[in-house]
Design an enzyme around this catalytic site. Structure first.
Site, PDB file in Angstrom:
ATOM      1  N   LYS A 118       0.830  -1.223   0.000  1.00 14.52           N
ATOM      2  CA  LYS A 118       0.000   0.000   0.000  1.00 14.52           C
ATOM      3  C   LYS A 118       0.860   1.268   0.000  1.00 14.52           C
ATOM      4  O   LYS A 118       0.442   2.309  -0.522  1.00 14.52           O
ATOM      5  CB  LYS A 118      -0.934  -0.007   1.212  1.00 14.52           C
ATOM      6  CG  LYS A 118      -1.849  -1.236   1.283  1.00 14.52           C
ATOM      7  CD  LYS A 118      -2.651  -1.444   0.015  1.00 14.52           C
ATOM      8  CE  LYS A 118      -3.445  -2.735   0.032  1.00 14.52           C
ATOM      9  NZ  LYS A 118      -4.109  -3.013  -1.286  1.00 14.52           N
ATOM     10  N   GLY A 166      -7.690  -2.546   3.221  1.00 13.34           N
ATOM     11  CA  GLY A 166      -9.035  -2.865   3.696  1.00 13.34           C
ATOM     12  C   GLY A 166      -9.202  -2.569   5.174  1.00 13.34           C
ATOM     13  O   GLY A 166     -10.044  -3.122   5.867  1.00 13.34           O
ATOM     14  N   GLU A 202      -0.426   8.746   7.427  1.00  9.28           N
ATOM     15  CA  GLU A 202      -1.261   9.662   6.650  1.00  9.28           C
ATOM     16  C   GLU A 202      -2.073  10.523   7.605  1.00  9.28           C
ATOM     17  O   GLU A 202      -2.481  10.042   8.680  1.00  9.28           O
ATOM     18  CB  GLU A 202      -2.267   8.883   5.776  1.00  9.28           C
ATOM     19  CG  GLU A 202      -1.703   8.303   4.520  1.00  9.28           C
ATOM     20  CD  GLU A 202      -2.789   7.735   3.618  1.00  9.28           C
ATOM     21  OE1 GLU A 202      -3.977   7.733   4.017  1.00  9.28           O
ATOM     22  OE2 GLU A 202      -2.462   7.286   2.512  1.00  9.28           O
ATOM     23  N   GLU A 276      -9.596   2.808  -4.863  1.00 13.28           N
ATOM     24  CA  GLU A 276     -10.354   3.305  -3.701  1.00 13.28           C
ATOM     25  C   GLU A 276      -9.904   4.709  -3.303  1.00 13.28           C
ATOM     26  O   GLU A 276      -8.709   4.997  -3.265  1.00 13.28           O
ATOM     27  CB  GLU A 276     -10.158   2.368  -2.499  1.00 13.28           C
ATOM     28  CG  GLU A 276     -10.845   1.037  -2.627  1.00 13.28           C
ATOM     29  CD  GLU A 276     -10.957   0.338  -1.273  1.00 13.28           C
ATOM     30  OE1 GLU A 276     -10.840   1.013  -0.232  1.00 13.28           O
ATOM     31  OE2 GLU A 276     -11.157  -0.893  -1.278  1.00 13.28           O
ATOM     32  N   GLU A 290      -6.075   3.195  -1.864  1.00 12.74           N
ATOM     33  CA  GLU A 290      -5.477   1.914  -2.285  1.00 12.74           C
ATOM     34  C   GLU A 290      -6.133   1.425  -3.571  1.00 12.74           C
ATOM     35  O   GLU A 290      -7.159   1.957  -3.993  1.00 12.74           O
ATOM     36  CB  GLU A 290      -5.623   0.865  -1.186  1.00 12.74           C
ATOM     37  CG  GLU A 290      -7.026   0.614  -0.705  1.00 12.74           C
ATOM     38  CD  GLU A 290      -7.028  -0.196   0.598  1.00 12.74           C
ATOM     39  OE1 GLU A 290      -6.693   0.339   1.661  1.00 12.74           O
ATOM     40  OE2 GLU A 290      -7.375  -1.386   0.537  1.00 12.74           O
ATOM     41  N   ASN A 292      -7.403  -2.235  -5.441  1.00 11.56           N
ATOM     42  CA  ASN A 292      -7.670  -3.673  -5.277  1.00 11.56           C
ATOM     43  C   ASN A 292      -7.604  -4.349  -6.628  1.00 11.56           C
ATOM     44  O   ASN A 292      -8.285  -3.929  -7.561  1.00 11.56           O
ATOM     45  CB  ASN A 292      -9.046  -3.893  -4.645  1.00 11.56           C
ATOM     46  CG  ASN A 292      -9.172  -3.154  -3.322  1.00 11.56           C
ATOM     47  OD1 ASN A 292      -8.206  -3.107  -2.553  1.00 11.56           O
ATOM     48  ND2 ASN A 292     -10.310  -2.552  -3.070  1.00 11.56           N
ATOM     49  N   ARG A 294      -8.640  -7.203  -7.919  1.00 14.57           N
ATOM     50  CA  ARG A 294      -9.542  -8.376  -7.964  1.00 14.57           C
ATOM     51  C   ARG A 294     -10.931  -7.888  -8.317  1.00 14.57           C
ATOM     52  O   ARG A 294     -11.189  -6.674  -8.275  1.00 14.57           O
ATOM     53  CB  ARG A 294      -9.567  -9.052  -6.594  1.00 14.57           C
ATOM     54  CG  ARG A 294     -10.233  -8.184  -5.555  1.00 14.57           C
ATOM     55  CD  ARG A 294     -10.385  -8.821  -4.196  1.00 14.57           C
ATOM     56  NE  ARG A 294     -11.265  -8.029  -3.352  1.00 14.57           N
ATOM     57  CZ  ARG A 294     -10.861  -6.994  -2.619  1.00 14.57           C
ATOM     58  NH1 ARG A 294      -9.578  -6.639  -2.637  1.00 14.57           N
ATOM     59  NH2 ARG A 294     -11.718  -6.295  -1.895  1.00 14.57           N
TER      60      ARG A 294
HETATM   61  C1  MV4 Z   1      -8.358   6.725   5.407  1.00 17.19           C
HETATM   62  C2  MV4 Z   1      -9.467   7.379   6.011  1.00 17.19           C
HETATM   63  C3  MV4 Z   1      -9.321   8.695   6.421  1.00 17.19           C
HETATM   64  N1  MV4 Z   1      -8.133   9.333   6.237  1.00 17.19           N
HETATM   65  N2  MV4 Z   1      -7.212   7.389   5.210  1.00 17.19           N
HETATM   66  C4  MV4 Z   1      -8.239   2.765   4.572  1.00 17.19           C
HETATM   67  C5  MV4 Z   1      -8.623   1.334   4.305  1.00 17.19           C
HETATM   68  C6  MV4 Z   1      -9.946   1.520   3.674  1.00 17.19           C
HETATM   69  N3  MV4 Z   1     -10.751   0.344   3.555  1.00 17.19           N
HETATM   70  C7  MV4 Z   1     -10.553   2.544   4.558  1.00 17.19           C
HETATM   71  N4  MV4 Z   1      -9.512   3.435   4.830  1.00 17.19           N
HETATM   72  C8  MV4 Z   1      -9.552   4.737   5.207  1.00 17.19           C
HETATM   73  N5  MV4 Z   1      -8.429   5.434   5.012  1.00 17.19           N
HETATM   74  C9  MV4 Z   1      -7.103   8.668   5.626  1.00 17.19           C
HETATM   75  N6  MV4 Z   1      -5.947   9.315   5.448  1.00 17.19           N
HETATM   76  C10 MV4 Z   1     -10.666   6.652   6.194  1.00 17.19           C
HETATM   77  C11 MV4 Z   1     -10.704   5.351   5.772  1.00 17.19           C
HETATM   78  C12 MV4 Z   1     -11.954   4.635   5.971  1.00 17.19           C
HETATM   79  C13 MV4 Z   1     -12.302   4.221   7.243  1.00 17.19           C
HETATM   80  C14 MV4 Z   1     -11.439   4.474   8.301  1.00 17.19           C
HETATM   81  C15 MV4 Z   1     -11.818   4.078   9.562  1.00 17.19           C
HETATM   82  C16 MV4 Z   1     -13.023   3.418   9.767  1.00 17.19           C
HETATM   83  C17 MV4 Z   1     -13.840   3.142   8.724  1.00 17.19           C
HETATM   84  C18 MV4 Z   1     -13.508   3.544   7.441  1.00 17.19           C
HETATM   85  C19 MV4 Z   1     -14.352   3.288   6.354  1.00 17.19           C
HETATM   86  C20 MV4 Z   1     -14.001   3.708   5.109  1.00 17.19           C
HETATM   87  C21 MV4 Z   1     -12.794   4.417   4.905  1.00 17.19           C
END
Ligand code: MV4
Length: 457
Positions: A118, A166, A202, A276, A290, A292, A294
């Protein structure tokens, strides 16, 4: 150009049924790999042939590289589809399939490997001119370096595992005092879980939406197939996905889809993939998080909007056909919503509760699609995920789709296990959902604040 006559389905459940259907439509034979727990499954019943690949435990079956490849070779399959989850983003498995002379229906192993890192994917986004949340350009090597970056971008920050994704191996750090310990724990967890403890930093952005762009490539050209809004999640488990995103203006949609094509083009992407993003709708800003490599659980949302069969396109691309579509030929219509019907008990923290479906009757009618491997009397095994069915509806607009989803949810009859049906029925009438005024912490903060039971009535 490799001809594909027989596909070995190296997955289970609804996605195995889905792959079988795409193969059937293409006149391709199917061999279903199954574990002892899935001997009586619909996927086995629908396939032309079936091969037992091992015991119920995933490690001995759906994660067993050698057993899957041996099953494919022994059955005379010339291609293999990994589905999603399990080995679907395992570069080594993809390489082993190709080394065994099987056409791997997915991305190039080198691209799977790159996007699986990632931090490297983030770096590629930066090099492609795609916005990312402020933070480290590489994995951080010392707590001091991490502290310097965190102070520069400002707390709260996210510590993310390079080998994660994820949401796995991700921690929010709200102040410098917590940074060192969070870094150590995140790195240890990542090393234990993924064999790679590298982490990067981040700036944590909130409130944001989670929006992803579907891309398709043939190794030379890339097109996008619109976006899906996956903001309604719980602990990184998507519960509801929809498209087009209510949060995007046409201008922002154009910028996000263009950036997804830029990233996928940079690596000469092959097959179906998803880029994403998190989106600050208020500021009309988006940030890559990120990619994916797939087919995803929620791909039917895109199929309902575009009329395309993404799995069939994966197979045709794997067979060496050039992309049969120009971007200008991809058109979208209406609005689609997908609800994941899981055997989980929302009144007990969405605890998975496998068991026997003493009753199973799926909805139908205008604009309704159900992707499922379930049937009356089906015994949902405890060894795998708790997905019973994906209920996808299409409407000419979001309100019609929401009305249809409400109708379809009331028609859906599943007895014998607790399900998320009532949660979805409740959600469809939530004012914030109706106005689409939601963010990634909505479920956690709004529908589950206090004891869950109070909210399920
Ligand atoms: C983030 C974010 C906010 N700020 N990155 C990374 C993995 C992906 N599936 C969700 N991710 C996130 N990355 C930054 N810099 C918010 C998410 C995020 C999320 C984070 C915490 C709890 C639930 C979430 C649901 C969707 C996105």
């Amino acid at each position: 150009m490799p001809t594909i006559n027989t596909v070995f389905i190296a997955n289970r459940g609804e996605i195995a049924v889905r792959i079988n259907r795409a193969c059937r439509d293409l006149g391709i034979r199917t061999v279903q790999g199954y574990s002892q727990a899935d001997a009586d499954s619909l996927a086995v019943r629908l396939a032309d042939e079936a091969v037992c690949i091992g015991a119920a435990a995933a490690k001995q079956s759906y994660l067993n590289h050698a057993a899957l490849i041996a099953g494919a070779k022994a059955s005379g399959a010339d291609a293999i589809h990994p589905g999603y989850g399990f080995l679907s983003e395992n570069a080594e498995f993809a390489e082993q399939c190709e080394a065994a002379g099987l056409v791997y229906i997915g991305s190039q192993p080198s691209v799977i490997r790159l996007m699986g890192d990632k931090a490297a994917a983030r770096k590629l986004a930066i090099e492609s001119g795609v916005p990312v949340s402020q933070g480290s350009k590489e994995p951080v090597s010392t707590p001091e370096e991490a502290a310097e970056i965190a102070n520069r971008v400002g707390y709260p920050v996210l510590v993310k595992a390079s080998a994660g994704g994820g949401g796995r191996g991700m921690r929010v750090v709200s102040s410098e005092g917590d940074l060192r310990e969070s870094l150590e724990r995140a790195s240890m967890e990542a090393a234990a879980a993924f064999g790679n403890g590298a982490v990067y930093i981040e700036k944590y952005l909130h409130p944001v939406r989670h929006i992803e762009v579907q891309v398709l490539g043939d190794g030379k050209r890339v097109v996008h197939v619109g976006e899906r809004d996956c903001t309604i999640q719980r602990r990184h488990q998507k519960l509801v996905e929809e498209g087009p995103s209510p949060a995007l203006t046409p201008a922002l949609r154009g910028r996000i889809t263009e950036s997804a094509v830029a990233i996928a083009s940079k690596v000469g992407y092959r097959s179906a993939g998803t880029v994403e993003y998190i989106v600050d709708a208020a500021r009309q800003e988006f940030y890559f998080i990120e990619m994916n490599t797939r087919i995803q659980v929620e791909h039917p949302v895109t199929e309902m909007l575009s009329g395309l069969d993404l799995v069939a396109l994966q197979i045709r691309i794997a067979a060496g056909e050039p992309l049969p579509l120009e971007q200008s030929q991809i058109a979208f219509s209406g609005h689609a919503i997908e609800c994941r019907i899981n055997a989980e008990d929302p009144e007990k923290g969405f605890l998975p509760r496998p068991g026997t479906l003493t009753e199973y009757s799926a909805p139908s009618g205008p604009g309704v699609r159900v992707d499922s491997h379930a049937f009356p009397g089906y015994v949902l095994p405890p060894h795998y995920d708790s997905l019973i069915a994906k209920l996808i509806v299409w409407g000419a607009n979001r309100e019609e789709a929401r009305a249809r989803m409400r109708r379809a949810l009331t028609e859906f009859r599943v007895e014998g296990v607790p399900t998320t049906l009532k949660f979805h029925q409740r959600l469809m009438t939530e004012p914030d959902f109706i106005s689409s005024d939601v963010h990634t912490r909505y479920v956690k903060e709004t529908m589950w604040a206090g004891h869950p039971a109070q909210h399920m009535l």
